[in-house]
Write an enzyme that holds these catalytic residues in place. Structure first.
Site, PDB file in Angstrom:
ATOM      1  N   GLU A 175     -16.799  -1.810  21.225  1.00  0.00           N
ATOM      2  CA  GLU A 175     -15.954  -0.616  21.250  1.00  0.00           C
ATOM      3  C   GLU A 175     -15.693  -0.261  22.694  1.00  0.00           C
ATOM      4  OE1 GLU A 175     -18.765   1.536  19.165  1.00  0.00           O
ATOM      5  OE2 GLU A 175     -17.972   0.971  17.217  1.00  0.00           O
TER       6      GLU A 175
ATOM      7  N   TYR B  63     -11.615  -7.713  28.673  1.00  0.00           N
ATOM      8  CA  TYR B  63     -11.773  -8.279  27.324  1.00  0.00           C
ATOM      9  C   TYR B  63     -10.513  -9.036  26.891  1.00  0.00           C
ATOM     10  CZ  TYR B  63     -15.738  -5.041  27.275  1.00  0.00           C
ATOM     11  OH  TYR B  63     -16.893  -4.366  27.571  1.00  0.00           O
TER      12      TYR B  63
HETATM   13  C1  LIG Z   1     -15.166  -3.288  33.243  1.00  0.00           C
HETATM   14  C2  LIG Z   1     -15.869  -4.007  34.396  1.00  0.00           C
HETATM   15  C3  LIG Z   1     -17.224  -4.538  33.882  1.00  0.00           C
HETATM   16  C4  LIG Z   1     -14.997  -5.178  34.865  1.00  0.00           C
HETATM   17  O1  LIG Z   1     -15.743  -5.960  35.793  1.00  0.00           O
HETATM   18  P1  LIG Z   1     -15.035  -6.815  36.952  1.00  0.00           P
HETATM   19  O2  LIG Z   1     -16.073  -7.673  37.558  1.00  0.00           O
HETATM   20  O3  LIG Z   1     -14.290  -5.914  37.867  1.00  0.00           O
HETATM   21  O4  LIG Z   1     -13.987  -7.683  36.102  1.00  0.00           O
HETATM   22  P2  LIG Z   1     -13.299  -9.032  36.573  1.00  0.00           P
HETATM   23  O5  LIG Z   1     -13.195  -9.054  38.060  1.00  0.00           O
HETATM   24  O6  LIG Z   1     -13.991 -10.170  35.927  1.00  0.00           O
HETATM   25  O7  LIG Z   1     -11.835  -8.849  35.989  1.00  0.00           O
HETATM   26  C5  LIG Z   1     -11.445  -9.336  34.700  1.00  0.00           C
HETATM   27  C6  LIG Z   1      -9.968  -9.020  34.506  1.00  0.00           C
HETATM   28  O8  LIG Z   1      -9.804  -7.607  34.386  1.00  0.00           O
HETATM   29  C7  LIG Z   1      -8.903  -7.141  35.383  1.00  0.00           C
HETATM   30  N1  LIG Z   1      -9.381  -5.871  35.925  1.00  0.00           N
HETATM   31  C8  LIG Z   1     -10.637  -5.588  36.336  1.00  0.00           C
HETATM   32  N2  LIG Z   1     -10.675  -4.329  36.828  1.00  0.00           N
HETATM   33  C9  LIG Z   1      -9.419  -3.842  36.711  1.00  0.00           C
HETATM   34  C10 LIG Z   1      -8.831  -2.607  37.057  1.00  0.00           C
HETATM   35  N3  LIG Z   1      -9.570  -1.620  37.628  1.00  0.00           N
HETATM   36  N4  LIG Z   1      -7.527  -2.414  36.770  1.00  0.00           N
HETATM   37  C11 LIG Z   1      -6.790  -3.389  36.199  1.00  0.00           C
HETATM   38  N5  LIG Z   1      -7.296  -4.615  35.854  1.00  0.00           N
HETATM   39  C12 LIG Z   1      -8.590  -4.815  36.126  1.00  0.00           C
HETATM   40  C13 LIG Z   1      -8.949  -8.183  36.476  1.00  0.00           C
HETATM   41  O9  LIG Z   1      -7.794  -8.153  37.260  1.00  0.00           O
HETATM   42  C14 LIG Z   1      -9.114  -9.451  35.691  1.00  0.00           C
HETATM   43  O10 LIG Z   1      -7.896  -9.916  35.171  1.00  0.00           O
HETATM   44  P3  LIG Z   1      -7.060 -11.067  35.944  1.00  0.00           P
HETATM   45  O11 LIG Z   1      -7.953 -12.247  36.026  1.00  0.00           O
HETATM   46  O12 LIG Z   1      -5.891 -11.241  35.056  1.00  0.00           O
HETATM   47  O13 LIG Z   1      -6.748 -10.512  37.301  1.00  0.00           O
HETATM   48  C15 LIG Z   1     -16.099  -3.058  35.608  1.00  0.00           C
HETATM   49  O14 LIG Z   1     -14.882  -2.439  35.931  1.00  0.00           O
HETATM   50  C16 LIG Z   1     -17.133  -1.981  35.346  1.00  0.00           C
HETATM   51  O15 LIG Z   1     -18.328  -2.198  35.571  1.00  0.00           O
HETATM   52  N6  LIG Z   1     -16.701  -0.786  34.896  1.00  0.00           N
HETATM   53  C17 LIG Z   1     -17.620   0.319  34.642  1.00  0.00           C
HETATM   54  C18 LIG Z   1     -18.429   0.118  33.385  1.00  0.00           C
HETATM   55  C19 LIG Z   1     -17.558   0.006  32.142  1.00  0.00           C
HETATM   56  O16 LIG Z   1     -16.608   0.751  31.948  1.00  0.00           O
HETATM   57  N7  LIG Z   1     -17.941  -0.934  31.268  1.00  0.00           N
HETATM   58  C20 LIG Z   1     -17.232  -1.202  30.039  1.00  0.00           C
HETATM   59  C21 LIG Z   1     -17.859  -0.488  28.910  1.00  0.00           C
HETATM   60  S1  LIG Z   1     -17.012  -0.893  27.367  1.00  0.00           S
END
Ligand SMILES: CC(C)(COP(=O)(O)OP(=O)(O)OC[C@H]1O[C@@H](n2cnc3c(N)ncnc32)[C@H](O)[C@@H]1OP(=O)(O)O)[C@@H](O)C(=O)NCCC(=O)NCCS
Length: 153
Positions: free
Chosen positions: A109, A121
């Site tokens: 979720e 995702y």
């Molecule tokens: C969600 C989270 C885990 C993503 O981690 P990350 O290491 O930045 O993700 P990645 O670098 O592997 O990116 C994966 C894809 O998402 C996109 N993405 C990541 N952050 C983004 C942002 N802030 N805005 C838009 N796209 C984003 C990336 O561009 C990438 O896509 P691409 O390959 O097409 O460019 C991180 O933002 C986080 O820790 N957030 C806070 C905790 C959270 O909300 N967890 C989810 C709970 S459901």
């Protein structure tokens, strides 16, 4: 950087990462403490660790393991490490373990407004299968239910 299974010693760093991430799922410390207890529900916890100097975690993913279906409960990457592919590496590693365990689907979720998580995702192949209106509190918001089907090799 190494992605490996979490151990009880990682719990303080996992909690610290979770607490710094506003949009993460927030658990009470007793829920983390129970993660490794013998009667706890089965879970997989992976961490991205830098073990070159003092132990340091850059991210983690946590999933509950049901029969044939896993549910991702949390994924967090440290703020300074985001948008470098680490979230995709952690969730990808979890999906690899799910495949090895002959799991057929992985669910989760996510807040509708959590664009970073939704992009992550989506990139990995999850698609929206439902919505829980008003599921989240503070602030109230719908949850999107996402799923990926896993083909067994
Ligand atoms: C969600 C989270 C885990 C993503 O981690 P990350 O290491 O930045 O993700 P990645 O670098 O592997 O990116 C994966 C894809 O998402 C996109 N993405 C990541 N952050 C983004 C942002 N802030 N805005 C838009 N796209 C984003 C990336 O561009 C990438 O896509 P691409 O390959 O097409 O460019 C991180 O933002 C986080 O820790 N957030 C806070 C905790 C959270 O909300 N967890 C989810 C709970 S459901």
């Amino acid at each position: 950087m190494l992605i490996r299974r979490a151990s009880p010693d990682d719990l303080p760093l996992i909690r610290a990462l979770e607490q710094q991430a506003e949009t993460a799922a927030h658990w009470a410390s007793r829920e983390y403490d129970a993660l490794f207890s013998p009667d706890a529900p089965r879970r997989v916890a992976l961490v991205a660790a830098d073990e070159s100097s003092a132990p340091h975690l850059h991210g983690f993913v946590l999933a509950r393991c049901g029969v044939g279906e896993w549910e991702i409960e949390n994924v967090v990457v440290a703020k300074e490490q985001r948008q470098r592919g680490l979230g995709a590496a952690l969730v990808g590693a979890l999906l690899g373990l799910a495949r090895e365990a002959a799991v057929t689907s992985v669910l989760l979720e996510v807040r509708q407004s959590n664009i970073a998580a939704r992009k992550l995702y989506e990139k990995l192949g999850f698609s929206e299968i439902g919505r829980r209106p008003g599921y989240y509190r503070e602030p109230p918001e719908d949850a999107l239910i996402l799923k990926i089907s896993i083909s067994v090799p």
